[in-house]
Design an enzyme around this catalytic site. Structure first.
Site, PDB file in Angstrom:
ATOM      1  N   GLY A 170      19.613  28.794  68.997  1.00  0.00           N
ATOM      2  CA  GLY A 170      20.481  29.220  67.911  1.00  0.00           C
ATOM      3  C   GLY A 170      21.971  29.060  68.160  1.00  0.00           C
ATOM      4  N   CYS A 171      22.335  28.380  69.225  1.00  0.00           N
ATOM      5  CA  CYS A 171      23.753  28.131  69.497  1.00  0.00           C
ATOM      6  C   CYS A 171      24.089  26.730  68.997  1.00  0.00           C
ATOM      7  CB  CYS A 171      24.046  28.216  70.994  1.00  0.00           C
ATOM      8  SG  CYS A 171      23.823  29.862  71.681  1.00  0.00           S
ATOM      9  N   SER A 172      25.292  26.559  68.474  1.00  0.00           N
ATOM     10  CA  SER A 172      25.694  25.235  67.998  1.00  0.00           C
ATOM     11  C   SER A 172      25.884  24.269  69.167  1.00  0.00           C
ATOM     12  CB  SER A 172      26.958  25.325  67.156  1.00  0.00           C
ATOM     13  OG  SER A 172      28.011  25.875  67.891  1.00  0.00           O
ATOM     14  N   ALA A 173      26.300  24.778  70.307  1.00  0.00           N
ATOM     15  CA  ALA A 173      26.398  23.989  71.536  1.00  0.00           C
ATOM     16  C   ALA A 173      25.230  24.378  72.441  1.00  0.00           C
ATOM     17  CB  ALA A 173      27.722  24.287  72.240  1.00  0.00           C
TER      18      ALA A 173
END
Length: 141
Positions: free
Chosen positions: A52-55
């Site tokens: 769920g992290c963009s990175a």
């Protein structure tokens, strides 16, 4: 190899952060991320990836001789690496039960990350915290 022992304590960091403008706050987070100890590439797997992290963010727990948890972490984005370093300052080298009982969100609240950073940079913070709490709960059991 730089270790988290090189990192400032949360209260000192918060005091410094309050007086900085937005650009300097970004620099402070990037510097904080640079201070994380190196995480071997072999530990950067699907099992250690924070969802769920963009990175990409990886968090790997190790257990110290006295049972306290020490986390290794890394990210492929400098700001995100600084964010996970900030999160780790709230829990690093603490007993699993202490981590489970700690108010990580409350400790991070003074940094006002949701208003300081773009939403895609902060969207993964709850998932980072959840992974750390789940890890601590497993070790506390």
């Amino acid at each position: 190899m730089a270790g988290m022992t090189d990192q400032p304590n949360l209260a000192d960091l918060q005091e410094e952060y309050e007086f900085l403008d937005v650009d300097d706050r970004y620099r402070l987070l990037i510097d904080l991320g640079r201070g994380l100890e190196d995480m071997p590439d072999a530990l950067k797997t699907g099992a250690t990836l924070v969802r769920g992290c963009s990175a990409a963010v990886w968090v790997y727990p190790t257990v110290l001789d006295d049972g306290r948890l020490h986390f290794l972490a890394d990210s492929n984005a400098a700001i995100t690496k600084g964010i996970i370093a900030l999160v780790l300052l709230t829990v690093q080298d603490r007993a699993p039960g202490d981590i489970s009982a700690s108010d990580i969100e409350g400790a991070l609240a003074p940094f006002d990350l949701k208003n300081q950073l773009s939403s895609n940079r902060t969207q993964g913070i709850p998932n980072m915290i959840a992974l750390i709490r789940d890890t601590a709960a497993r070790y506390a059991a």
